[in-house]
Design a protein around this motif. Structure first.
Motif, PDB file in Angstrom:
ATOM      1  N   GLY A  75      57.496  16.372 -22.094  1.00 18.78           N
ATOM      2  CA  GLY A  75      57.325  15.153 -22.859  1.00 18.78           C
ATOM      3  C   GLY A  75      58.511  14.494 -23.333  1.00 18.78           C
ATOM      4  O   GLY A  75      58.288  13.110 -23.368  1.00 18.78           O
ATOM      5  N   ILE A  76      59.566  15.070 -23.793  1.00 15.13           N
ATOM      6  CA  ILE A  76      60.548  14.308 -24.070  1.00 15.13           C
ATOM      7  C   ILE A  76      61.197  13.385 -22.920  1.00 15.13           C
ATOM      8  O   ILE A  76      61.617  12.391 -23.058  1.00 15.13           O
ATOM      9  CB  ILE A  76      61.829  15.376 -24.465  1.00 15.13           C
ATOM     10  N   ALA A  77      61.241  14.028 -21.825  1.00 15.49           N
ATOM     11  CA  ALA A  77      61.665  13.217 -20.617  1.00 15.49           C
ATOM     12  C   ALA A  77      60.957  12.026 -20.284  1.00 15.49           C
ATOM     13  O   ALA A  77      61.446  10.910 -20.035  1.00 15.49           O
ATOM     14  CB  ALA A  77      61.829  14.185 -19.384  1.00 15.49           C
ATOM     15  N   LEU A  78      59.612  12.135 -20.479  1.00 14.01           N
ATOM     16  CA  LEU A  78      58.482  11.147 -19.916  1.00 14.01           C
ATOM     17  C   LEU A  78      58.881  10.030 -21.113  1.00 14.01           C
ATOM     18  O   LEU A  78      58.919   8.766 -20.713  1.00 14.01           O
ATOM     19  CB  LEU A  78      57.324  11.532 -20.019  1.00 14.01           C
ATOM     20  N   ALA A  79      58.980  10.532 -22.348  1.00 13.97           N
ATOM     21  CA  ALA A  79      58.974   9.571 -23.571  1.00 13.97           C
ATOM     22  C   ALA A  79      60.413   8.713 -23.344  1.00 13.97           C
ATOM     23  O   ALA A  79      60.103   7.536 -23.477  1.00 13.97           O
ATOM     24  CB  ALA A  79      59.066  10.172 -25.054  1.00 13.97           C
ATOM     25  N   ALA A  97      59.315   7.007 -29.848  1.00 15.72           N
ATOM     26  CA  ALA A  97      59.192   8.185 -28.711  1.00 15.72           C
ATOM     27  C   ALA A  97      58.689   9.630 -29.157  1.00 15.72           C
ATOM     28  O   ALA A  97      58.116  10.280 -28.511  1.00 15.72           O
ATOM     29  CB  ALA A  97      60.606   8.130 -28.135  1.00 15.72           C
ATOM     30  N   GLN A  98      59.152   9.710 -30.317  1.00 14.23           N
ATOM     31  CA  GLN A  98      58.942  11.204 -30.962  1.00 14.23           C
ATOM     32  C   GLN A  98      57.405  11.519 -31.047  1.00 14.23           C
ATOM     33  O   GLN A  98      57.114  12.645 -30.921  1.00 14.23           O
ATOM     34  CB  GLN A  98      59.467  11.261 -32.123  1.00 14.23           C
ATOM     35  N   ALA A 253      47.806  19.228 -26.599  1.00 12.64           N
ATOM     36  CA  ALA A 253      46.949  18.357 -26.693  1.00 12.64           C
ATOM     37  C   ALA A 253      46.639  17.822 -28.069  1.00 12.64           C
ATOM     38  O   ALA A 253      45.959  17.046 -28.340  1.00 12.64           O
ATOM     39  CB  ALA A 253      45.414  18.776 -26.013  1.00 12.64           C
ATOM     40  N   VAL A 254      47.095  18.682 -28.941  1.00 15.43           N
ATOM     41  CA  VAL A 254      47.103  18.241 -30.401  1.00 15.43           C
ATOM     42  C   VAL A 254      47.581  17.101 -30.640  1.00 15.43           C
ATOM     43  O   VAL A 254      48.624  16.405 -29.961  1.00 15.43           O
ATOM     44  CB  VAL A 254      47.560  19.416 -31.438  1.00 15.43           C
ATOM     45  N   PRO A 255      47.098  16.253 -31.767  1.00 12.42           N
ATOM     46  CA  PRO A 255      47.588  15.115 -32.239  1.00 12.42           C
ATOM     47  C   PRO A 255      49.398  15.161 -32.512  1.00 12.42           C
ATOM     48  O   PRO A 255      49.907  16.352 -32.856  1.00 12.42           O
ATOM     49  CB  PRO A 255      47.092  14.631 -33.445  1.00 12.42           C
ATOM     50  N   THR A 256      49.924  14.133 -32.776  1.00 13.32           N
ATOM     51  CA  THR A 256      51.238  14.350 -32.882  1.00 13.32           C
ATOM     52  C   THR A 256      51.677  14.447 -34.489  1.00 13.32           C
ATOM     53  O   THR A 256      50.653  14.561 -35.097  1.00 13.32           O
ATOM     54  CB  THR A 256      52.117  12.816 -32.519  1.00 13.32           C
TER      55      THR A 256
END
Length: 298
Positions: A75-79, A97-98, A253-256
């Motif tokens: 997720g970090i890399a994609l963001a 991004a976070q 899949a939970v919200p941020t």
């Protein structure tokens, strides 16, 4: 369909928090205090008590831990990669991004408890302990002006990490708490789930999403589409048992995290944009999380 119905009470609590904050005298200052109570006391007690009383079997949780770490790192890399898009506002990207890789611990713990009981809470506690430092460092990095001095000290004081590590130490040491203490800790921990979910609802608000719609869409696609797909693939590749595959999928899949807004505001980022992303992610998650759990392997 049973998993979807299991999640319905949790999402109704989020909606209750939203309604109470907006249309009663229990407005935002009340819920800011409630958030601090949950974050610094109630949730840490829940994590500690769950980990202390769950039999440890490193052989059965190593693959789950690896899967959780890989989900966060991907997720970090994609963001970060979204900053390569043309005409991307650098500060908006650094601020938002976070939201693509951080996760809402309140919702993750509540859903884990409903899906798998105490065992699910203990597994999620492990993923939180591993994911919080990784995701927090990655969230600060784009916003940092001087390399984030002092941030390692802040991570070391994180109550969720302290509670989980403390629970692990007590578990390994074979510490047995007196029954009245155990019962008290259990009741305190149980109070954290409904109050934490209502606090999430109280914090919902849309911000400046219209200014950077492509960026917002990219972050939400990572959070609610790419990461669950990656979790499904990792569950198969790591040969996780069905309950752990379900948990890893739910975790992805939970919200941020609702605290994304706090970090952006504290470090001079686009706080309104992040507030909108947090709200949008919560609303999307209320619909997408049950759908992902429907296709979870049995």
């Amino acid at each position: 369909m049973s998993n979807s119905l299991l999640l319905l009470p949790d999402f109704l609590l989020i909606l209750c928090g939203f309604a109470i904050c907006r249309w009663t005298a229990l407005d935002r200052p009340v819920w800011e205090a409630a958030e601090r109570l949950v974050y610094y006391l109630l949730f840490p007690v829940l994590l500690f008590n769950s980990v202390v009383h769950t039999p440890l079997d490193p052989g059965s949780t190593t693959s789950l831990a690896i899967g959780g770490v890989l989900v966060c790192i991907t997720g970090i890399a994609l963001a970060y990669a979204l900053q390569l898009l043309p005409k991307v506002d650098a500060l908006a990207h650094a601020s938002g991004a976070q939201t693509a890789f951080r996760f809402n611990s309140f919702i993750a713990l509540a859903v884990a408890e409903r899906l798998l009981g105490a065992q699910g809470v203990a597994w999620v506690a492990l993923l939180i302990a591993l994911g919080v430092p990784i995701c927090n460092v990655a969230a600060v990095w784009p916003l940092a002006r001087h390399g984030g001095q002092g941030y390692l000290k802040e991570l070391a004081r994180n109550p969720l990490i302290i509670a989980t590590v403390g629970g692990l130490i007590c578990n390994v040491a074979g510490l047995h708490l007196p029954q009245p203490v155990t019962l008290t800790l259990h009741r305190i921990g149980q109070a954290s789930l409904p109050l934490g979910l209502m606090a999430v609802g109280a914090g919902l608000r849309l911000g400046a999403l219209r200014e950077w719609p492509r960026l917002a869409a990219g972050f939400m696609a990572i959070r609610h589409l790419a990461l669950p797909l990656i979790a499904l693939a990792l569950g198969a590749l790591l040969h996780l048992p069905a309950p752990q595959r379900l948990l890893l999928l739910m975790f992805s899949a939970v919200p941020t995290a609702s605290s994304c807004y706090v970090l952006a505001a504290r470090m001079g980022g686009r706080a309104d944009f992040v507030a909108g992303l947090v709200t949008l992610s919560t609303l999307i998650g209320m619909l997408s999380l049950p759908l992902w759990l429907l296709i979870a392997p049995n």
